[in-house]
Design a protein around this motif. Structure first.
Motif, PDB file in Angstrom:
ATOM      1  N   PHE A 123       0.809  -1.215   0.000  1.00 60.34           N
ATOM      2  CA  PHE A 123       0.000   0.000   0.000  1.00 60.34           C
ATOM      3  C   PHE A 123       0.847   1.271   0.000  1.00 60.34           C
ATOM      4  N   GLU A 124       2.034   1.196   0.553  1.00 61.14           N
ATOM      5  CA  GLU A 124       2.844   2.406   0.732  1.00 61.14           C
ATOM      6  C   GLU A 124       3.186   3.093  -0.584  1.00 61.14           C
ATOM      7  N   ILE A 125       3.202   2.346  -1.681  1.00 61.59           N
ATOM      8  CA  ILE A 125       3.629   2.953  -2.946  1.00 61.59           C
ATOM      9  C   ILE A 125       2.617   3.964  -3.480  1.00 61.59           C
ATOM     10  N   ILE A 126       1.409   3.986  -2.928  1.00 55.65           N
ATOM     11  CA  ILE A 126       0.420   4.963  -3.406  1.00 55.65           C
ATOM     12  C   ILE A 126       0.086   5.994  -2.331  1.00 55.65           C
ATOM     13  N   ASP A 127       0.869   6.031  -1.243  1.00 52.50           N
ATOM     14  CA  ASP A 127       0.562   6.954  -0.150  1.00 52.50           C
ATOM     15  C   ASP A 127       0.862   8.411  -0.471  1.00 52.50           C
ATOM     16  N   ASP A 128       1.513   8.684  -1.584  1.00 54.99           N
ATOM     17  CA  ASP A 128       1.725  10.081  -1.970  1.00 54.99           C
ATOM     18  C   ASP A 128       0.494  10.675  -2.652  1.00 54.99           C
ATOM     19  N   HIS A 145      18.706  17.847  16.916  1.00 55.30           N
ATOM     20  CA  HIS A 145      19.826  16.954  16.618  1.00 55.30           C
ATOM     21  C   HIS A 145      19.527  15.994  15.476  1.00 55.30           C
ATOM     22  N   SER A 146      18.279  15.523  15.357  1.00 57.30           N
ATOM     23  CA  SER A 146      17.942  14.443  14.431  1.00 57.30           C
ATOM     24  C   SER A 146      17.138  14.938  13.244  1.00 57.30           C
ATOM     25  N   PRO A 147      17.657  14.788  12.014  1.00 58.60           N
ATOM     26  CA  PRO A 147      16.867  15.148  10.828  1.00 58.60           C
ATOM     27  C   PRO A 147      15.562  14.361  10.737  1.00 58.60           C
ATOM     28  N   ALA A 148      15.578  13.095  11.194  1.00 47.10           N
ATOM     29  CA  ALA A 148      14.364  12.276  11.120  1.00 47.10           C
ATOM     30  C   ALA A 148      13.280  12.822  12.044  1.00 47.10           C
ATOM     31  N   TRP A 149      13.663  13.216  13.256  1.00 48.32           N
ATOM     32  CA  TRP A 149      12.695  13.799  14.177  1.00 48.32           C
ATOM     33  C   TRP A 149      12.204  15.152  13.664  1.00 48.32           C
ATOM     34  N   ARG A 150      13.104  15.937  13.107  1.00 43.52           N
ATOM     35  CA  ARG A 150      12.717  17.222  12.535  1.00 43.52           C
ATOM     36  C   ARG A 150      11.710  17.022  11.407  1.00 43.52           C
ATOM     37  N   ALA A 151      11.998  16.065  10.511  1.00 44.93           N
ATOM     38  CA  ALA A 151      11.093  15.818   9.388  1.00 44.93           C
ATOM     39  C   ALA A 151       9.733  15.342   9.878  1.00 44.93           C
ATOM     40  N   MET A 152       9.732  14.503  10.914  1.00 38.08           N
ATOM     41  CA  MET A 152       8.463  13.989  11.427  1.00 38.08           C
ATOM     42  C   MET A 152       7.594  15.116  11.976  1.00 38.08           C
ATOM     43  N   VAL A 153       8.137  15.974  12.833  1.00 35.43           N
ATOM     44  CA  VAL A 153       7.303  17.013  13.435  1.00 35.43           C
ATOM     45  C   VAL A 153       6.919  18.085  12.413  1.00 35.43           C
ATOM     46  N   ASP A 154       7.735  18.247  11.362  1.00 33.39           N
ATOM     47  CA  ASP A 154       7.406  19.233  10.335  1.00 33.39           C
ATOM     48  C   ASP A 154       6.359  18.717   9.351  1.00 33.39           C
ATOM     49  N   ARG A 155       6.416  17.420   9.037  1.00 34.99           N
ATOM     50  CA  ARG A 155       5.577  16.879   7.961  1.00 34.99           C
ATOM     51  C   ARG A 155       4.315  16.169   8.446  1.00 34.99           C
ATOM     52  N   VAL A 156       4.402  15.450   9.553  1.00 34.17           N
ATOM     53  CA  VAL A 156       3.242  14.697  10.044  1.00 34.17           C
ATOM     54  C   VAL A 156       2.358  15.653  10.847  1.00 34.17           C
ATOM     55  N   LYS A 157       1.098  15.770  10.456  1.00 37.33           N
ATOM     56  CA  LYS A 157       0.225  16.805  10.998  1.00 37.33           C
ATOM     57  C   LYS A 157      -0.874  16.229  11.899  1.00 37.33           C
ATOM     58  N   THR A 158      -1.371  17.108  12.748  1.00 36.03           N
ATOM     59  CA  THR A 158      -2.501  16.788  13.613  1.00 36.03           C
ATOM     60  C   THR A 158      -3.611  17.804  13.389  1.00 36.03           C
ATOM     61  N   VAL A 159      -4.778  17.519  13.963  1.00 39.58           N
ATOM     62  CA  VAL A 159      -5.911  18.420  13.801  1.00 39.58           C
ATOM     63  C   VAL A 159      -6.690  18.479  15.113  1.00 39.58           C
ATOM     64  N   TYR A 209      -5.868  15.140  17.018  1.00 40.13           N
ATOM     65  CA  TYR A 209      -6.008  13.881  16.272  1.00 40.13           C
ATOM     66  C   TYR A 209      -4.936  13.796  15.189  1.00 40.13           C
ATOM     67  N   ILE A 210      -4.343  12.624  15.023  1.00 43.95           N
ATOM     68  CA  ILE A 210      -3.277  12.449  14.033  1.00 43.95           C
ATOM     69  C   ILE A 210      -3.878  12.287  12.634  1.00 43.95           C
ATOM     70  N   LEU A 211      -3.336  12.972  11.660  1.00 45.69           N
ATOM     71  CA  LEU A 211      -3.790  12.889  10.275  1.00 45.69           C
ATOM     72  C   LEU A 211      -2.883  11.976   9.463  1.00 45.69           C
ATOM     73  N   SER A 212      -3.458  11.375   8.421  1.00 42.24           N
ATOM     74  CA  SER A 212      -2.708  10.530   7.489  1.00 42.24           C
ATOM     75  C   SER A 212      -2.684  11.230   6.137  1.00 42.24           C
ATOM     76  N   LEU A 213      -2.001  12.374   6.074  1.00 41.12           N
ATOM     77  CA  LEU A 213      -1.991  13.182   4.857  1.00 41.12           C
ATOM     78  C   LEU A 213      -1.127  12.542   3.779  1.00 41.12           C
ATOM     79  N   PRO A 214      -1.492  12.731   2.508  1.00 44.37           N
ATOM     80  CA  PRO A 214      -0.656  12.207   1.424  1.00 44.37           C
ATOM     81  C   PRO A 214       0.772  12.732   1.522  1.00 44.37           C
ATOM     82  N   GLY A 215       1.717  11.856   1.260  1.00 44.84           N
ATOM     83  CA  GLY A 215       3.120  12.248   1.229  1.00 44.84           C
ATOM     84  C   GLY A 215       3.773  12.419   2.576  1.00 44.84           C
ATOM     85  N   THR A 216       3.066  12.093   3.674  1.00 46.02           N
ATOM     86  CA  THR A 216       3.631  12.321   5.012  1.00 46.02           C
ATOM     87  C   THR A 216       3.945  11.042   5.774  1.00 46.02           C
ATOM     88  N   LEU A 217       3.329   9.937   5.417  1.00 43.82           N
ATOM     89  CA  LEU A 217       3.468   8.727   6.228  1.00 43.82           C
ATOM     90  C   LEU A 217       4.899   8.209   6.257  1.00 43.82           C
TER      91      LEU A 217
END
Length: 724
Positions: A295-300, A500-514, A657-665
């Motif tokens: 399924f991940e290949i169409i999450d964008d 310190h961590s690019p992965a943590w930075r990317a997560m908080v910047d890209r993964v959204k809540t509502v 609430y955590i969102l599952s936005l395209p291109g963020t998972l």
């Protein structure tokens, strides 16, 4: 730490994921290997699933609408084990999990039929053998081939229903019959080839040379061939399946798509058939079934965008049941209902699991609050196992070591001190059931009377009251940390990790809540007298600002009214971020007033479409509301009677609430990815195998966090994790 000393685990947060981690780490098989302490903000466990009991009536007050699904295999398995271990007395009103939950087969959506009209579309999903959490017999149900097979079977079911209800559509002229006779011969040839192990490619090719599937009978034959191929051929012949699906889709469009004006029922059937065909074509064309990432290949892609890309009509992707799927997951970017966004892969995974793998019933409703039937039993069992709970501990900072390899310190604000030498006792008794109150037990707190008078809210991000500071140090106070807070709170307490961590930075910047909003009302007349003649239902797709409603009449016996309500209703939806602002100090009170205004306006102007007898020419009949809250005026009339109901603006960072936005998972971090040696994470916001905001995702994440520390449970025992 000596080899025999227990491993000290600090779990921060008390939601489903955090408590699941504690449950797994304290199983008997670990034999005291882990010394677990749970640090919890405020007075109760539950996170976004927390509920409370109002002081006067002991009515249930939730963050929103909480329903469990029949595919929540991990969640039900944990809770069933919890109740079995708890072994409550027979006089307890909820002794085991089947006292706590009951199957609910009804689901509905609404669609607007005119400028001022709405029509309800209610569906009954038949029970399926077994119960969620039962051991599986006959193999793993979470396979893509199994999902596609169920899609084809569902497609045939809808076509058969049209054939039965609209026999004139099944009629054909002589030339059409001749074409379909050729298709039938080719179908027989294909089935014979599959049985004998012959050349499947040639057999499918012959099928494609006959007919255009121009009648319903022909479409049924074509779907029978499709079913045989998906069921028996491995690997699937993608290059031939694609034209076969295109032929079936064209036939269905000719037979059904052009007839949608005949009846609303036929139009709805066509909309579902159209979406199913787009799913089948998309899975084949995009290689979802063959690609290692599934399924991940169409999450964008957005879910609706992906369906339209594979042939679904605009009308179908904007239909009531599609709107309802976005509503149920609060899938609106920034809370803006004009921006529905949901990653296609996760939406497809969720739809497959929801409709094809449920057991017992599509929904399972609770007979009391989620805090009462989920978090009280977990709390009691974990206490018995020796888990320590530290309430009124607000995490302020996660501090790394100098070399940034591990967590060195955890800093907490102590929100209140407990009187005497005893630990805080958080539960109250309601009809013999241990429950969480809606406010702290002030009598147990130092200065509790003043805290009550001052309107102290220890769950509020904006209430910074603290009486002390606590710093925990690695080695002395903990060995491992499980960060089980909501993603919205991570930027406030994990600044050093993010820096310190690019992965943590990317997560908080890209993964959204509502943010979300909800209200509950208690009424003194039953639903049928209010104009609702259909079964108790969970309904979405309605008008904003409250697009989702659930009939919760079953809760009345578990509350403590002198004269119980005849009906209970829960409403919820997203709350736009634009309405919240940039976190000013007045956000909680201002947003609560906003939600109250939304609710009053909704009841006056829109409820008539659901309950026509609950309104008159002036709007909602406010005298219907049953008032028993300790803080309200029993003599109030009109809009003022709403003050005796319950409403909430879920704007705290931990409540979003955590969102599952395209291109963020792809930016979510897994509990197994321990970038810092002694830190794992747990929550429905992690990469856990089901990237959606729900109890099942949280429990899966909690089980993964436990595996990260103890290698248990085995990954193959986490249902749905190691499969697409």
């Amino acid at each position: 730490m000596s080899a025999d000393a227990p491993v000290k685990v600090a779990i921060v947060g008390g939601g489903c994921a955090a408590l699941t981690t504690a449950f797994e780490l304290t199983r008997a098989q670990h034999r005291g290997r882990y010394e677990v302490t749970v640090y919890q903000l405020g007075w109760r466990l539950g996170g976004k699933g927390a509920s409370g009991r109002e002081e006067a009536t002991r009515r249930i007050e939730e963050h929103g609408l909480h329903l469990w699904m029949g595919f929540y295999e991990n969640a039900f398995r944990i809770l069933r084990e919890c109740y079995e271990e708890l072994g409550r007395d027979h006089d307890c009103p909820i002794k085991d999990w089947e006292d706590a939950f009951f199957p609910d087969a009804w689901v509905g959506v609404t669609e607007q039929t005119g400028e001022d009209g709405w029509q309800n579309w209610i569906a009954h999903f038949p029970p399926i053998a077994g119960k969620p959490g039962d051991p599986f017999e006959g193999g793993n149900p979470f396979t893509l081939r199994g999902y596609l097979l169920r899609c084809v079977i569902l497609l045939r079911t809808f076509l058969a229903s049209v054939q039965d209800r609209y026999p004139d559509l099944a009629a054909a002229d002589g030339s059409d019959v001749a074409k379909e006779d050729g298709a039938l011969d080719a179908l027989v040839d294909l089935v014979r080839t599959l049985a004998c192990g012959g050349n499947v490619v040639d057999a499918i090719g012959r099928l494609l040379t006959y007919g255009q599937f121009a009648t319903l009978a022909g479409l049924m034959k074509a779907t029978e061939a499709l079913k045989a191929i998906v069921e028996t051929v491995s690997p699937l012949p993608d290059q031939l399946l694609s034209p076969l699906l295109a032929r079936i889709a064209e036939g269905a469009r000719q037979q059904l798509g052009s007839m949608t004006e005949r009846s609303a029922e036929l139009r709805r059937i066509w909309e579902i058939v159209d979406v199913i065909l787009a799913i089948l074509r998309g899975c084949v064309v995009d290689g979802v079934i063959t690609h290692p990432r599934g399924f991940e290949i169409i999450d964008d892609y957005d879910w609706r965008e992906w369906l339209m890309h594979h042939g679904a009509s605009e009308a179908s992707v904007n239909s009531a049941f599609m709107r309802g799927s976005y509503d149920l997951l609060f899938a609106y970017e920034d809370g803006d209902v004009s921006r529905p966004r949901m990653a296609a892969g996760q939406a497809l995974r969720g739809a497959f699991r929801m409709f094809f793998t449920y057991r017992g019933a599509l929904f399972w409703k609770m007979r009391a609050g989620m805090g009462d039937v989920v978090f009280s039993p977990l709390y009691e069992v974990l206490k018995r196992r020796g888990v320590t709970f530290e309430f009124f501990h607000r995490l302020e900072e996660v501090k790394l070591s100098d070399d940034k390899s591990h967590v060195q310190r955890l800093a907490f604000d102590i929100q209140a001190k407990i009187r005497g030498d005893k630990a805080y006792d958080p539960l109250i008794d309601v009809h013999g059931l241990p429950c969480w109150p809606s406010t702290p037990n002030y009598d147990q707190l130092v200065g509790g009377a003043k805290l009550r008078k001052d309107g102290w809210d220890p769950e509020s991000h904006w209430d910074r009251h603290a009486v002390d500071r606590l710093t925990l140090t690695v080695g002395d106070d903990f060995d491992y940390v499980v960060l089980g807070i909501g993603l919205g709170a991570v930027p406030h307490v994990c600044g050093e990790l993010i820096e310190h961590s690019p992965a943590w930075r990317a997560m908080v910047d890209r993964v959204k809540t509502v943010a979300t909003q909800a209200f509950q009302i208690w009424l003194d007349q039953p639903m049928d007298r209010l104009g609702w003649s259909l079964p108790p239902v969970n309904l979405s797709g309605f008008v904003e600002p409250f697009d989702t409603w659930a009939d919760m009449r079953q809760l009345a016996p578990m509350e403590d009214w002198k004269t119980g309500p005849e009906a209970i209703a829960y409403f919820c939806s997203v709350l736009p971020d634009s309405a919240i602002g940039e976190e000013p100090d007045d956000a909680p009170s201002r947003c609560r007033e906003m939600v109250k205004g939304h609710a009053v306006s909704f009841l006056d102007n829109h409820l008539k479409h659901l309950w026509p007898r609950a309104t008159d020419d002036q709007g909602f009949r406010w005298s219907l509301l049953k008032d028993g809250a300790a803080s309200s005026d029993p003599k109030a009339t009109g809009h003022a009677r709403f003050e005796g109901q319950f409403w909430t603006a879920n704007i705290n960072p931990t409540d979003r609430y955590i969102l599952s936005l395209p291109g963020t998972l792809k930016y979510r971090i897994s509990p197994l990815d321990m970038q810092y040696d002694n830190l794992t994470i747990a929550g429905d916001w992690t990469d856990c195998g089901h990237q959606a905001g729900c109890v099942e995702a949280a429990v899966m994440s909690g089980r993964l966090a436990a595996h990260a520390l103890s290698k248990q449970p085995a990954l193959e025992d986490i249902i749905g994790y190691d499969h697409p």
